[in-house]
Design a protein around this motif. Structure first.
Motif, short mmCIF file in Angstrom:
data_model
loop_
_atom_site.label_atom_id
_atom_site.label_comp_id
_atom_site.label_asym_id
_atom_site.label_seq_id
_atom_site.Cartn_x
_atom_site.Cartn_y
_atom_site.Cartn_z
N ILE A 131 -35.70 4.92 55.73
CA ILE A 131 -36.07 6.25 56.24
C ILE A 131 -35.21 7.31 55.59
N GLN A 132 -33.90 7.07 55.46
CA GLN A 132 -33.00 8.03 54.81
C GLN A 132 -33.43 8.26 53.37
N ASN A 133 -33.73 7.19 52.65
CA ASN A 133 -34.14 7.32 51.25
C ASN A 133 -35.45 8.09 51.13
N LYS A 134 -36.37 7.85 52.04
CA LYS A 134 -37.65 8.55 52.02
C LYS A 134 -37.45 10.04 52.27
N LYS A 135 -36.59 10.40 53.23
CA LYS A 135 -36.32 11.80 53.52
C LYS A 135 -35.66 12.48 52.33
N GLU A 136 -34.72 11.81 51.67
CA GLU A 136 -34.05 12.38 50.51
C GLU A 136 -35.04 12.59 49.37
N ASN A 170 -22.81 -0.04 56.09
CA ASN A 170 -24.14 -0.60 56.34
C ASN A 170 -25.00 -0.56 55.07
N ASN A 171 -24.86 0.51 54.28
CA ASN A 171 -25.62 0.59 53.03
C ASN A 171 -25.23 -0.54 52.08
N VAL A 172 -23.93 -0.80 51.98
CA VAL A 172 -23.46 -1.89 51.12
C VAL A 172 -23.97 -3.22 51.65
N ARG A 173 -23.91 -3.42 52.95
CA ARG A 173 -24.40 -4.67 53.54
C ARG A 173 -25.89 -4.86 53.27
N VAL A 174 -26.66 -3.79 53.42
CA VAL A 174 -28.11 -3.86 53.19
C VAL A 174 -28.38 -4.20 51.73
N GLU A 175 -27.68 -3.56 50.81
CA GLU A 175 -27.90 -3.85 49.39
C GLU A 175 -27.57 -5.31 49.06
N ARG A 222 -32.76 -3.33 61.55
CA ARG A 222 -32.57 -1.91 61.91
C ARG A 222 -31.85 -1.16 60.79
N ALA A 223 -30.86 -1.80 60.19
CA ALA A 223 -30.12 -1.18 59.08
C ALA A 223 -31.05 -0.96 57.88
N PHE A 224 -31.91 -1.94 57.57
CA PHE A 224 -32.88 -1.79 56.49
C PHE A 224 -33.81 -0.62 56.79
N ASP A 225 -34.32 -0.57 58.02
CA ASP A 225 -35.24 0.51 58.39
C ASP A 225 -34.56 1.87 58.27
N LYS A 226 -33.35 1.98 58.76
CA LYS A 226 -32.62 3.25 58.73
C LYS A 226 -32.39 3.70 57.28
N LEU A 227 -32.01 2.78 56.42
CA LEU A 227 -31.77 3.11 55.02
C LEU A 227 -33.07 3.54 54.34
#
Length: 62
Positions: free
Chosen positions: A52-57, A10-15, A45-50
């Protein structure tokens, strides 16, 4: 957070979708389909999830 195969894909797809959104004249629905998402909603949803993950990191690091 553990990086699973599903998350990696999903990360690759989003990028790829992000790059296509910036550099293509295709509409968002077509870009979603081109990058393996079943719909624009799934891509969003995949964009949002990524994001949020980046923000938490970033918060953990900072």
């Amino acid at each position: 957070m553990e990086l699973t195969v599903e998350n990696y894909i999903n990360n690759v797809r989003v990028e790829r979708a992000y790059h296509e959104l910036k550099h293509s004249k295709n509409n968002p629905t077509q870009i979603a389909i081109n990058n393996g998402f079943s719909s624009i909603r799934t891509m969003n949803r995949a964009f949002d999830k990524l994001c949020i993950q980046n923000k938490k990191e970033t918060i953990k690091i900072g």
